[in-house]
Design an enzyme around this catalytic site. Sequence first.
Site, PDB file in Angstrom:
ATOM      1  CB  VAL A   1     -48.336 -75.581 -10.526  1.00  0.00           C
ATOM      2  CG1 VAL A   1     -49.541 -74.775 -10.981  1.00  0.00           C
ATOM      3  CG2 VAL A   1     -47.419 -74.747  -9.649  1.00  0.00           C
TER       4      VAL A   1
ATOM      5  N   GLY B   1     -20.757 -58.029   2.714  1.00  0.00           N
ATOM      6  CA  GLY B   1     -22.029 -57.930   2.010  1.00  0.00           C
ATOM      7  C   GLY B   1     -23.248 -58.147   2.874  1.00  0.00           C
TER       8      GLY B   1
ATOM      9  CD  GLU C   1     -28.418 -53.298   1.213  1.00  0.00           C
ATOM     10  OE1 GLU C   1     -27.774 -52.718   0.304  1.00  0.00           O
ATOM     11  OE2 GLU C   1     -29.037 -54.364   1.044  1.00  0.00           O
TER      12      GLU C   1
ATOM     13  CE  LYS D   1     -37.149 -58.719   7.924  1.00  0.00           C
ATOM     14  NZ  LYS D   1     -35.725 -59.156   7.996  1.00  0.00           N
TER      15      LYS D   1
ATOM     16  N   GLY E   1     -30.641 -62.872   1.754  1.00  0.00           N
ATOM     17  CA  GLY E   1     -29.857 -63.382   0.635  1.00  0.00           C
ATOM     18  C   GLY E   1     -30.740 -63.720  -0.542  1.00  0.00           C
TER      19      GLY E   1
END
Length: 430
Positions: A36, A189, A192, A207, A306
């Site tokens: 940065v 997992g 949901e 999306k 994830g």
Amino acid sequence: MTDGRPLKVALLGCGVVGSQVARLVTTHAADLAARVGAPVELAGIAVRRPGRLREGVHAELITTDAQGLVSRPDIDVVVEVIGGIEPARSLISTAFENGASVVTANKALLAEDGPSLYSAAEKYGADLYFEAAVAGAIPLLRPLRESLAGDSVNRVLGIVNGTTNFILDRMDTSGAGYYEALEEATALGYAEADPTADVEGFDAAAKAAILSGIAFHTRVRLDDVHREGITEVTASDIASARRMGCTVKLLAICERAADGRSVTARVHPAMIPLTHPLASVREAYNAVFVEADSAGSLMFYGQGAGGVPTASAILGDLVAACRNKVSGARGPGESAYTMLPVSPMGDVVTRYHISLDVADKPGVLSQVAAVFADHGVSIDTVRQQGKDGEASLVVVTHRAPDAALTATVETLRGLDTVRGVASIMRVEGE
């Protein structure tokens, strides 16, 4: 310019993704500072439940006052990973009003109110970055709006939801039914407790709206996207696809019309040939196929969800926003100069795979064929099986307007010889 002081970052949310963002900002502090041009520090983390144990997160950073955190005059960048519409929208607006740039993974908010967010960022001289909102760790949005800025994108076709891809992949490879595959996805997992947003296509539709807007330089809202989920996909559909040399995927398809005067955006399950690059996308992975005039066909592939993968995309945006703060520059804003209308689903030209339960007697096939002909839909192939007075008829059409295909199906439902329409699925990627 920072005058040598550290850049202060406010983090909204510290769940699966937020906790990984906090970890990466802390453990990669030296690298971030070098990339940065100034130190990057977490100034505070807003959460709803402060008592929850968060490994690796300093307790003194935790606050329940999200509004107070984003209102601080020393905050340079706000990272929002709480999701949903409110309070995310209000908090982001406050951040802009106080001159802070925003990095968000909030696809639902961007699909519903993206233009307003862009406008607020422009008004207050801040940046809005959201690479993590689509396809997790996959670098996709930046290539679309920067690397392909000099090209003309005609089509974006992709698997953008890992949960549904896992379910359909399991149905294909193991022969499991939808509910069995969903149960496995939940246990691992990938799904949901309430999988509605994924399996009904809402996540992918948001999306698709974002991808369409960037690819075609126009404004596409969630309501503009035709949406169908995977809950009606059966083992028979999967088997039929296999017989055709295809597999079934939930696809987000964004297209510019051939004449360039409109766009379409849709999400629905479809059969695609096993030879298509997207057919080999397995498990919970994502992949997006982009077709452009000069660049040709490009494919982006990787982990679409994830905590760690999504945090990786967020950190990339955070570095970009912080660099701009150091140099006094601005990132790309909204590009919607084409203002193309979004055509309805009925205008989309596609192929259909239709499975009918019919009476097993002479003349049925000719009756069914006549209905297709009456609606101007050409038949490609027909497969018929019969036993004990019952029969199944599988028809695959040539390309035709979706409205004509829908009208054909409705007429078929009214025939005395058609006992039921077992399944309807589009065929894409050919």
